[in-house]
Write an enzyme that holds these catalytic residues in place. Structure first.
Site, PDB file in Angstrom:
ATOM      1  N   GLU A   1       0.823  -1.211   0.000  1.00  0.00           N
ATOM      2  CA  GLU A   1       0.000   0.000   0.000  1.00  0.00           C
ATOM      3  C   GLU A   1       0.856   1.260   0.000  1.00  0.00           C
ATOM      4  O   GLU A   1       0.564   2.216  -0.728  1.00  0.00           O
ATOM      5  CB  GLU A   1      -0.953  -0.019   1.194  1.00  0.00           C
TER       6      GLU A   1
ATOM      7  N   HIS B   1      -9.530   0.311   1.449  1.00  0.00           N
ATOM      8  CA  HIS B   1      -9.799  -0.495   2.639  1.00  0.00           C
ATOM      9  C   HIS B   1     -11.267  -0.922   2.744  1.00  0.00           C
ATOM     10  O   HIS B   1     -11.659  -1.552   3.728  1.00  0.00           O
ATOM     11  CB  HIS B   1      -9.399   0.273   3.906  1.00  0.00           C
TER      12      HIS B   1
END
Length: 204
Positions: A52, A85
């Protein structure tokens, strides 16, 4: 870590082990072997932070910087980071971890929290020019989780815990800028990509 001074002290106060036992566990190879054999642990503490931070800060942020000043880029990138997310909603719905309303409320909170965290790690990446800082922050925050503020307010030693929470936040804001001074880290390539800005510069 100083921002989490309160949660860390609270954890230390509530831990049934003393610090010597904690160090023994930390340096025990069997503990790390157990962690590394757990795919969820690997995902949360190794794979997710690395991938990420690489995608959103090392790749996306330099692409946005020439189009905007670094300030807007710092607050734009985390929105994509937060949306990434949302897969947790599917996981929670699939395993029925609460009502639909609670799951979506939790997702909205997580979106806000990860956006703020993303802005912080983007700031760290820009100021230092290195990815290791954001990766370690991400891994640490995944391990600690969101501070148990309600638990702190109900703690038997509430005054001490609250003081440490406030102290941690104060130290965080006081040290954030000087401890990430680009002068410590040499030339910051991303700063040369940023559109010119006459206002406050993140790179100085």
């Amino acid at each position: 870590m100083v921002l989490f001074l309160g949660p860390l002290i609270q954890l230390l106060m509530d831990c049934p082990w003393d610090w010597v036992d904690g160090l023994k566990v930390m340096f025990d190879p069997r503990f790390w072997a157990l962690c590394l054999s757990d795919m969820r642990w690997l995902r949360n503490h190794v794979i997710a932070p690395l991938t990420e931070e690489l995608v959103f800060w090392a790749c996306m942020l330099p692409m946005l910087s020439p189009c905007t000043s670094l300030g807007p880029a710092i607050f734009t990138c985390p929105l994509f980071f937060s949306v990434a997310h949302f897969h947790h909603i599917i996981e929670q719905l699939q395993f029925r971890q609460g009502s639909v309303a609670n799951i979506f409320l939790s997702a909205a909170f997580q979106f806000s929290y990860t956006a703020v965290f993303g802005a912080y790690t983007a700031f760290i990446f820009i100021r230092t020019g290195h990815l290791i800082g954001p990766v370690l922050c991400h891994s640490f925050c995944n391990y600690i989780g969101f501070p148990a503020i309600c638990g702190a307010l109900e703690h038997p030693q509430r005054l001490t815990v609250v003081i440490v929470y406030v102290l941690g936040m104060a130290l965080f804001f006081l040290l954030l800028h000087p401890m990430t001074d680009p002068a410590f880290f040499g030339d910051i390539p991303i700063c040369s990509l940023s559109a010119a800005s006459s206002g406050f510069s993140v790179c100085s």
